[in-house]
Write an enzyme that holds these catalytic residues in place. Sequence first.
Site, PDB file in Angstrom:
ATOM      1  N   GLY A 173       3.671  -1.782   4.142  1.00 56.31           N
ATOM      2  CA  GLY A 173       2.056  -2.456   4.457  1.00 56.31           C
ATOM      3  C   GLY A 173       2.338  -3.466   4.396  1.00 56.31           C
ATOM      4  N   GLY A 174       3.787  -4.568   4.320  1.00 55.24           N
ATOM      5  CA  GLY A 174       4.414  -5.630   3.983  1.00 55.24           C
ATOM      6  C   GLY A 174       3.372  -7.080   4.786  1.00 55.24           C
ATOM      7  N   GLY A 175       4.045  -6.745   6.234  1.00 60.27           N
ATOM      8  CA  GLY A 175       2.649  -7.589   7.288  1.00 60.27           C
ATOM      9  C   GLY A 175       2.056  -7.591   7.326  1.00 60.27           C
ATOM     10  N   SER A 176       0.987  -6.330   7.524  1.00 62.71           N
ATOM     11  CA  SER A 176      -0.475  -6.141   7.346  1.00 62.71           C
ATOM     12  C   SER A 176      -0.607  -7.008   6.510  1.00 62.71           C
ATOM     13  CB  SER A 176      -0.598  -4.895   7.258  1.00 62.71           C
ATOM     14  OG  SER A 176       0.045  -3.862   8.792  1.00 62.71           O
ATOM     15  N   SER A 177      -0.623  -6.414   5.316  1.00 60.20           N
ATOM     16  CA  SER A 177      -1.189  -7.120   3.769  1.00 60.20           C
ATOM     17  C   SER A 177      -0.769  -8.706   4.159  1.00 60.20           C
ATOM     18  CB  SER A 177      -0.272  -6.662   2.473  1.00 60.20           C
ATOM     19  OG  SER A 177      -0.834  -7.765   1.207  1.00 60.20           O
TER      20      SER A 177
ATOM     21  N   ASP B  47      -3.202  -1.566  10.334  1.00 63.32           N
ATOM     22  CA  ASP B  47      -3.120  -1.522   8.684  1.00 63.32           C
ATOM     23  C   ASP B  47      -3.767  -2.390   7.958  1.00 63.32           C
ATOM     24  OD1 ASP B  47      -2.074   0.976   8.269  1.00 63.32           O
ATOM     25  OD2 ASP B  47      -0.218  -0.169   7.913  1.00 63.32           O
TER      26      ASP B  47
ATOM     27  N   PRO C 233       9.832  -4.669   0.162  1.00 66.21           N
ATOM     28  CA  PRO C 233      10.569  -4.895   1.359  1.00 66.21           C
ATOM     29  C   PRO C 233      10.425  -4.643   2.856  1.00 66.21           C
ATOM     30  CG  PRO C 233      10.549  -2.923   0.227  1.00 66.21           C
ATOM     31  CD  PRO C 233       9.476  -3.392  -0.530  1.00 66.21           C
ATOM     32  N   LEU C 234      10.738  -4.845   4.446  1.00 62.11           N
ATOM     33  CA  LEU C 234      10.576  -4.559   4.819  1.00 62.11           C
ATOM     34  C   LEU C 234      10.532  -3.735   5.906  1.00 62.11           C
ATOM     35  CD1 LEU C 234      12.342  -8.213   7.059  1.00 62.11           C
ATOM     36  CD2 LEU C 234       9.635  -7.852   5.877  1.00 62.11           C
TER      37      LEU C 234
ATOM     38  N   GLY D 278       7.306   0.997   4.821  1.00 66.06           N
ATOM     39  CA  GLY D 278       6.382   1.701   5.266  1.00 66.06           C
ATOM     40  C   GLY D 278       4.856   1.441   3.934  1.00 66.06           C
TER      41      GLY D 278
ATOM     42  N   LYS E 126       1.027  -0.912  -0.230  1.00 71.53           N
ATOM     43  CA  LYS E 126      -0.131   0.103  -0.038  1.00 71.53           C
ATOM     44  C   LYS E 126       0.308   1.485  -0.188  1.00 71.53           C
ATOM     45  CE  LYS E 126       0.476   0.871   4.506  1.00 71.53           C
ATOM     46  NZ  LYS E 126       1.729   2.529   5.093  1.00 71.53           N
TER      47      LYS E 126
HETATM   48  O1  C5P Z   1      -1.435  -1.187  14.888  1.00 69.34           O
HETATM   49  P1  C5P Z   1       0.161  -1.222  14.984  1.00 69.34           P
HETATM   50  O2  C5P Z   1       0.302  -3.132  15.607  1.00 69.34           O
HETATM   51  O3  C5P Z   1       0.586  -2.136  13.290  1.00 69.34           O
HETATM   52  O4  C5P Z   1       0.882  -0.351  14.855  1.00 69.34           O
HETATM   53  C1  C5P Z   1       2.208  -0.591  15.204  1.00 69.34           C
HETATM   54  C2  C5P Z   1       2.633   1.071  16.140  1.00 69.34           C
HETATM   55  O5  C5P Z   1       2.267   2.050  15.504  1.00 69.34           O
HETATM   56  C3  C5P Z   1       1.990   1.165  17.266  1.00 69.34           C
HETATM   57  O6  C5P Z   1       2.303  -0.018  18.343  1.00 69.34           O
HETATM   58  C4  C5P Z   1       1.924   2.180  17.826  1.00 69.34           C
HETATM   59  O7  C5P Z   1       2.887   3.575  18.349  1.00 69.34           O
HETATM   60  C5  C5P Z   1       2.111   2.898  16.101  1.00 69.34           C
HETATM   61  N1  C5P Z   1      -0.212   4.057  15.760  1.00 69.34           N
HETATM   62  C6  C5P Z   1      -0.515   4.522  16.575  1.00 69.34           C
HETATM   63  N2  C5P Z   1      -1.541   5.001  16.095  1.00 69.34           N
HETATM   64  C7  C5P Z   1      -2.292   4.364  14.638  1.00 69.34           C
HETATM   65  C8  C5P Z   1      -1.551   3.577  14.148  1.00 69.34           C
HETATM   66  C9  C5P Z   1       0.300   2.725  14.598  1.00 69.34           C
HETATM   67  O8  C5P Z   1       0.397   5.880  17.701  1.00 69.34           O
HETATM   68  N3  C5P Z   1      -2.996   4.488  14.569  1.00 69.34           N
END
Ligand code: C5P
Length: 269
Positions: A107-111, A143, A101-102, A105, A8
């Site tokens: 979103g690879g893991g989320s995807s 994500d 790429p890891l 930014g 993404k």
């Molecule tokens: O939700 P996810 O585990 O992917 O988020 C990783 C980190 O990014 C969270 O622990 C938080 O520190 C930060 N985050 C945030 N606000 C968001 C999404 C992520 O502060 N809306």
Amino acid sequence: MILRSNSKINFGLWIKEKRSDGYHELETIFFENKNLFDDIDIKYAENTEGKARAINVSFLQDSLNKEIKAEDNLAYKAAMLFFEESDIEGSCTITINKKIPLQGGLGGGSSNAATILKGLNQIFNSKLNQTKLLNLACKLGSDVPFFIIGNTCYAEGRGEKLQEIKNNLNLDIKIVKPANISISTKWAYEQIDSREFTADHNSEISNLILAMKTGDYNLFYKSIFNNFEMVVFSYYPALIKERNKLEEEGYKAVGLCGSGSCLFGIRES
Ligand code: C5P
């Protein structure tokens, strides 16, 4: 079953106040980049040996198998959560061919997590409905819900309140992963907390939505913004050089992907 797990880009990323649960409120436009994806192979087998649930996740790239512990992987967590919620036992072997790429930014893991939820749900004949899948996605990460819906979405909340929007733009996209820079999302949010943010981005967000709907490329290019750029570019000046290179190559808008470290360049295709 072999599935594509797309990456993404955020076109417009407005980070707002930090909430009491530690997450930040945000507004963004998520765009599913179907040109950069991982391949995921999911194989399910009914269990004959009496063991309740066995999930095995591995990467085709050996270096990643050493770098990422299976149980810490969002792909593993997604499969386990699906099995638990749908009360399914058996073994599932997941093999990921990683091309996104890891810590870029993108979103690879989320995807990967969303693709596995959807893939398993397909294998089990839509045992869970869309609302349930979105709830599970939300538990896995901010994500992940976007990748359940995909395409182009306007998002609020911590990224889980999604509304699909029309996108009539045809974009030529280049993604660059700068060497030796990997950024943790958590770290990037912490940097934002140490800065004073007062800017209001309502007009850019609504112009991005309008530009996508009407196919207005110029309005689109000039409305793109990302609050992470200010902190990430000042910490990693090498990214500014990469950004300039993309501009010199003729891309009409260049920006940071999510919290970085990848950059995107876009122009009309
Ligand atoms: O939700 P996810 O585990 O992917 O988020 C990783 C980190 O990014 C969270 O622990 C938080 O520190 C930060 N985050 C945030 N606000 C968001 C999404 C992520 O502060 N809306």
